[in-house]
Design a protein around this motif. Sequence first.
Motif, mmCIF file in Angstrom:
data_model
loop_
_atom_site.group_PDB
_atom_site.id
_atom_site.type_symbol
_atom_site.label_atom_id
_atom_site.label_comp_id
_atom_site.label_asym_id
_atom_site.label_seq_id
_atom_site.Cartn_x
_atom_site.Cartn_y
_atom_site.Cartn_z
ATOM 1 N N LEU A 176 78.196 42.583 17.746
ATOM 2 C CA LEU A 176 77.225 42.985 18.750
ATOM 3 C C LEU A 176 76.489 41.733 19.240
ATOM 4 N N ILE A 177 76.411 41.555 20.544
ATOM 5 C CA ILE A 177 75.635 40.456 21.124
ATOM 6 C C ILE A 177 74.296 41.046 21.535
ATOM 7 N N LYS A 178 73.208 40.440 21.054
ATOM 8 C CA LYS A 178 71.879 40.967 21.366
ATOM 9 C C LYS A 178 70.843 39.860 21.299
ATOM 10 N N GLU A 179 69.662 40.162 21.835
ATOM 11 C CA GLU A 179 68.532 39.249 21.738
ATOM 12 C C GLU A 179 67.613 39.751 20.628
ATOM 13 N N THR A 180 67.207 38.845 19.754
ATOM 14 C CA THR A 180 66.288 39.217 18.681
ATOM 15 C C THR A 180 64.883 39.355 19.255
ATOM 16 N N ASP A 181 64.031 40.033 18.524
ATOM 17 C CA ASP A 181 62.626 40.147 18.911
ATOM 18 C C ASP A 181 61.857 38.920 18.446
ATOM 19 N N ALA A 182 60.803 38.584 19.168
ATOM 20 C CA ALA A 182 59.869 37.575 18.675
ATOM 21 C C ALA A 182 59.139 38.194 17.492
ATOM 22 N N MET A 183 58.808 37.365 16.509
ATOM 23 C CA MET A 183 58.085 37.898 15.363
ATOM 24 C C MET A 183 57.334 36.788 14.647
ATOM 25 N N ARG A 184 56.284 37.205 13.965
ATOM 26 C CA ARG A 184 55.487 36.310 13.122
ATOM 27 C C ARG A 184 55.959 36.514 11.687
ATOM 28 N N VAL A 185 56.285 35.404 11.001
ATOM 29 C CA VAL A 185 56.762 35.499 9.630
ATOM 30 C C VAL A 185 55.984 34.569 8.712
ATOM 31 N N LEU A 186 55.728 35.050 7.515
ATOM 32 C CA LEU A 186 55.191 34.212 6.444
ATOM 33 C C LEU A 186 56.406 33.686 5.706
ATOM 34 N N SER A 187 56.483 32.367 5.499
ATOM 35 C CA SER A 187 57.748 31.820 5.017
ATOM 36 C C SER A 187 57.582 30.572 4.171
ATOM 37 N N ILE A 188 58.681 30.235 3.499
ATOM 38 C CA ILE A 188 58.788 29.013 2.704
ATOM 39 C C ILE A 188 60.143 28.396 3.017
#
Length: 152
Positions: A2-14
């Motif tokens: 499937l070709i798609k555009e991801t959503d913008a999102m805020r992530v807490l990350s390491i």
Amino acid sequence: MLIKETDAMRVLSIARRLTIADVKGESAALAPVIEAEMERAGLTPAGPWIFIAQNLPKNAKTLFDWRICRPVFGGKDYCGKLDLVELEPIMVASTLHQGPMRSLFTQGYAPLVAKIEMSRHNFSGESREIYHRWAGQGARYHEIEIQFGLAN
């Protein structure tokens, strides 16, 4: 595929520089750190766990840049030790792997890579795993979305 555009999102990350073989141990160690920081900072989950790789290697021994992420609500005034990152939307080729972890690469990654290589699309270098359903280490069934970023 499937070709798609991801959503913008805020992530807490390491972020870490590691090998594919290191991901299992690092994710098990870092997920509780992120969960504790979310609670401390008053952030709430906004989606499933995401692992982001830059230039994922084809072998288990080559180092690459990896980031474990948890999408969150809130955090506008976040002041903590972890990275709060705004992920921009990207175009991806995606597939859903349903089954055990031992078949993630053979039945998930390999067919998707083959389809992308046969298409008109080019890899951007970024790939993601989205853990829609994680049943724990050793479980026989998970739902993991595999995404490869696409270049123009």
